[in-house]
Design a protein around this motif. Sequence first.
Motif, mmCIF file in Angstrom:
data_model
loop_
_atom_site.group_PDB
_atom_site.id
_atom_site.type_symbol
_atom_site.label_atom_id
_atom_site.label_comp_id
_atom_site.label_asym_id
_atom_site.label_seq_id
_atom_site.Cartn_x
_atom_site.Cartn_y
_atom_site.Cartn_z
ATOM 1 N N PHE A 220 -103.147 42.220 107.358
ATOM 2 C CA PHE A 220 -103.158 43.148 106.221
ATOM 3 C C PHE A 220 -103.190 44.589 106.685
ATOM 4 O O PHE A 220 -102.654 45.481 106.038
ATOM 5 N N ILE A 221 -103.852 44.814 107.823
ATOM 6 C CA ILE A 221 -103.862 46.165 108.370
ATOM 7 C C ILE A 221 -102.478 46.485 108.948
ATOM 8 O O ILE A 221 -101.973 47.598 108.793
ATOM 9 N N ARG A 224 -100.051 47.874 106.659
ATOM 10 C CA ARG A 224 -100.242 49.268 106.266
ATOM 11 C C ARG A 224 -99.835 50.257 107.344
ATOM 12 O O ARG A 224 -100.102 51.452 107.220
ATOM 13 N N GLU A 301 -92.960 43.068 92.942
ATOM 14 C CA GLU A 301 -94.254 42.995 92.273
ATOM 15 C C GLU A 301 -94.433 41.633 91.595
ATOM 16 O O GLU A 301 -95.503 41.026 91.660
ATOM 17 N N ARG A 302 -93.372 41.144 90.965
ATOM 18 C CA ARG A 302 -93.458 39.839 90.317
ATOM 19 C C ARG A 302 -93.581 38.708 91.338
ATOM 20 O O ARG A 302 -94.197 37.683 91.074
ATOM 21 N N THR A 304 -94.866 38.966 94.560
ATOM 22 C CA THR A 304 -95.967 38.998 95.512
ATOM 23 C C THR A 304 -97.252 39.588 94.954
ATOM 24 O O THR A 304 -98.300 39.436 95.550
ATOM 25 N N GLY A 305 -97.167 40.296 93.844
ATOM 26 C CA GLY A 305 -98.377 40.902 93.307
ATOM 27 C C GLY A 305 -98.480 42.387 93.568
ATOM 28 O O GLY A 305 -99.398 43.035 93.106
ATOM 29 N N ASN A 306 -97.535 42.931 94.355
ATOM 30 C CA ASN A 306 -97.566 44.374 94.558
ATOM 31 C C ASN A 306 -96.162 44.887 94.826
ATOM 32 O O ASN A 306 -95.326 44.178 95.332
ATOM 33 N N THR A 309 -96.918 46.785 99.266
ATOM 34 C CA THR A 309 -97.690 46.016 100.240
ATOM 35 C C THR A 309 -97.816 44.594 99.727
ATOM 36 O O THR A 309 -98.677 44.299 98.914
ATOM 37 N N TYR A 310 -96.938 43.734 100.218
ATOM 38 C CA TYR A 310 -96.833 42.398 99.651
ATOM 39 C C TYR A 310 -98.076 41.546 99.919
ATOM 40 O O TYR A 310 -98.404 40.669 99.133
ATOM 41 N N GLY A 311 -98.733 41.783 101.055
ATOM 42 C CA GLY A 311 -99.957 41.037 101.376
ATOM 43 C C GLY A 311 -99.743 39.542 101.383
ATOM 44 O O GLY A 311 -100.603 38.784 100.951
ATOM 45 N N PRO B 13 -97.761 43.468 85.495
ATOM 46 C CA PRO B 13 -97.350 42.079 85.290
ATOM 47 C C PRO B 13 -98.485 41.107 85.647
ATOM 48 O O PRO B 13 -99.427 41.488 86.339
ATOM 49 N N GLU B 15 -98.772 38.809 87.748
ATOM 50 C CA GLU B 15 -98.995 38.509 89.173
ATOM 51 C C GLU B 15 -99.728 39.646 89.881
ATOM 52 O O GLU B 15 -100.149 39.487 91.020
ATOM 53 N N TYR B 16 -99.865 40.776 89.232
ATOM 54 C CA TYR B 16 -100.324 41.989 89.887
ATOM 55 C C TYR B 16 -101.715 41.842 90.511
ATOM 56 O O TYR B 16 -102.617 41.260 89.908
ATOM 57 N N ARG B 17 -101.842 42.362 91.731
ATOM 58 C CA ARG B 17 -103.159 42.390 92.372
ATOM 59 C C ARG B 17 -103.745 43.779 92.170
ATOM 60 O O ARG B 17 -103.344 44.731 92.805
ATOM 61 N N PRO B 38 -110.392 43.032 105.187
ATOM 62 C CA PRO B 38 -109.844 43.775 106.328
ATOM 63 C C PRO B 38 -110.291 45.245 106.397
ATOM 64 O O PRO B 38 -110.595 45.721 107.483
ATOM 65 N N ILE B 63 -107.770 47.714 99.708
ATOM 66 C CA ILE B 63 -106.314 47.729 99.835
ATOM 67 C C ILE B 63 -105.662 46.667 98.951
ATOM 68 O O ILE B 63 -104.476 46.381 99.085
ATOM 69 N N ARG B 64 -106.424 46.046 98.059
ATOM 70 C CA ARG B 64 -105.908 45.046 97.092
ATOM 71 C C ARG B 64 -105.201 43.881 97.762
ATOM 72 O O ARG B 64 -104.131 43.474 97.334
ATOM 73 N N CYS B 65 -105.766 43.351 98.842
ATOM 74 C CA CYS B 65 -105.105 42.232 99.511
ATOM 75 C C CYS B 65 -105.511 40.904 98.905
ATOM 76 O O CYS B 65 -104.872 39.889 99.125
#
Lengths: 544, 162
Positions: A220-221, A224, A301-302, A304-306, A309-311, B13, B15-17, B38, B63-65
Amino acid sequence: MIEEFEARFGPILEKRTLGEKKVLYTIMARPEDFQNMVRSLLAGQNVRLFTMVGTDERAVEDAFSITYWFADTSKGELLGVRLYVPEDRPVFPSVAQFHRGALWFEREVQDLLGVEAEGLPDRRRLILPDDWPEGVYPLREDFKYSESPPGEKKYPYARPPEGTSVHAIGPYHIALDEPAHFRLFVRGEEIVGVDYRGFYSHRGIEKLARGRLNYNQVCFIAERICGICGFCHSTAYAQAIEEAAGIEVPERAEYIRTLLLELERLHSHLLWVGVAAHLVGFDTAFMEVWRIRERVMWLAERLTGNRKTYGLVVVGGVRRDLLDYRRELVERELDVMKREFNDVVEFLLSSGGFVKRCEGVGVLSKEKARAWDACGPVARASGVDYDVRRDFPYAAYRDLSFEVPVEKEGDVLARATVRIEEVRQSISLIEQILDAMPGGGILADFGDIPEGAEGISAVEAPRGENVHYILAGDRNTIYRWRVKAATYNNLQTVPDMLVGYTIADAPLIIASIDPCYSCTERVQVVDIESGKSKVVRLGVGICR
Amino acid sequence: MTKAYPFEPEEAPPEYRGIPRIDPVLCIGCGACANACPPNAILRIDDPENGTRRIVLDVGRCIRCARCEEVCPTGAVRLTAEFEAATDDRSDHVEVVELRLARCRGCGKYTCYTERQVEKVLSLIPRGILDFDRVREKLPLCSECKLKLTVLNATKFGEVEP
């Protein structure tokens, strides 16, 4: 490459095999042969300096180690040459004397580890800030990651040639989106020389990974490191760990990774095309391209959630599955995007203003591109036929078919053409991935990461290769993590591109490599908590 | 195309984190989230003198992971769809859950786990399989007393079977 090297130098070296076509040689007997070895390797037609890693191995080997990694792009082979440098005399013969691409690597290792390259053409500081004290080396094991020693501010800028004046771009400048400092030596309007000082956005990531993080947090780091090709970094990192620990990633996870890597390339190239249009003053095209880019961001975004930063990557696979409704979203968006992208490209290239501003500007010859080990669209626009996806296949690229666009001119227009063609290839790749998506799990099971295991992996980011090297430590931590971003090579070519053109072309030329300063700069240690105050005044040290 | 945001609401949406929140009722203070985080946005801070443990979440570092959400054993940490973190007071970003540490049954000192953690562990033990009361008796022991008990049991074992 490996065969010839073995025939010539094999007997005096210790050999370690990392994987198929990946070999590491350690020089045990004669360090003086080192330069000859590097020379003979770089003499190969398709051999490039992949990355260089300096490690503080004093705890295990009583020495620092310097490893040069070479890649044979035609055979898909990787070869490392490791030299141990004794603690009491940390000096090794410089490679940058005869191969310019090694210059920054050697300056970096001198800054961070205190290992000197003998005969280095440019001995100035590269990475550490101007006020960092002499003799303090942050990547050494005895330096804590939270320290921030005080020092005196000074930096020896290059002297401008006779009869020229200095025109400074940066550290903060309207044409730059991140801090970088180009000192253009100009005679009238013409640029006759360039000095570069960068590395203002270091965040100490490599040291953090050693000091505080476990191997899965690093994903995750790593993401970034860069605001654009973050997913490429986390994938490259995860692949390096997977190689070191021998983890088999499920096929479905590899396909999902590939899908997102291509999605990232789409948005990055669209961003670049937009910025290029903006810099030549063609803002209608800029808005249009960014409108299409917004679709990709929304799609990410849909999925991965972002937006950025897909994470999604963890060691061993991915965290989210590609469910049916997500698949439908991708299909629907791609359909619209294909049509809209073709329209906007036609619109852009039919503009005489855009083409004339880009044509014949910032030419980088093939020889220079090879000398600096340029990569990605910059290299391909100069006629270097090299793409990590094809030459060192990873994830699902083995199963997919795509073309690598190559241009000869080496100017800004060629770089634009390469990127535009790559967008089309990416769309086709995503379609293939959706068709061929295999079933099964998305995360592999695995045990501990063996201490001392090494892995090296590259991912073709939108800008070129991102190389991650890993040396595993004890108790599932990392001993050494080395990140080399694509811009690290490409940025070094910029002074060569700028010379001979005018100040007005400079922003476009700099932007044409799609520079990513954050990517390139990772290692400065900054501690806000310690209360060390730094006064930043605009203009100080820029022109004297 | 231009929207009136922030004057009209912008929805993320599904799925949003977004910004994570900790449910103080569900949180048992195990600190799994703090171990996984992290960027060290979640910290586990013990006060062995007063017998409290604080789980401190600083959204400013987050970082919203969503690693915290993944590892939480009770579902106390959840990512919301909120994305707007702008504020003129940094303390708005900090969320604190304070829990009582369990007292050791042997020496009476505070242990390094919370009362809720003990409850959670006890609730996981299947009744009838283990001697529940004996486990209940042993459970809140500090590491020192646990060590002593182990040594004591080992010596007893030795007397029975030499």
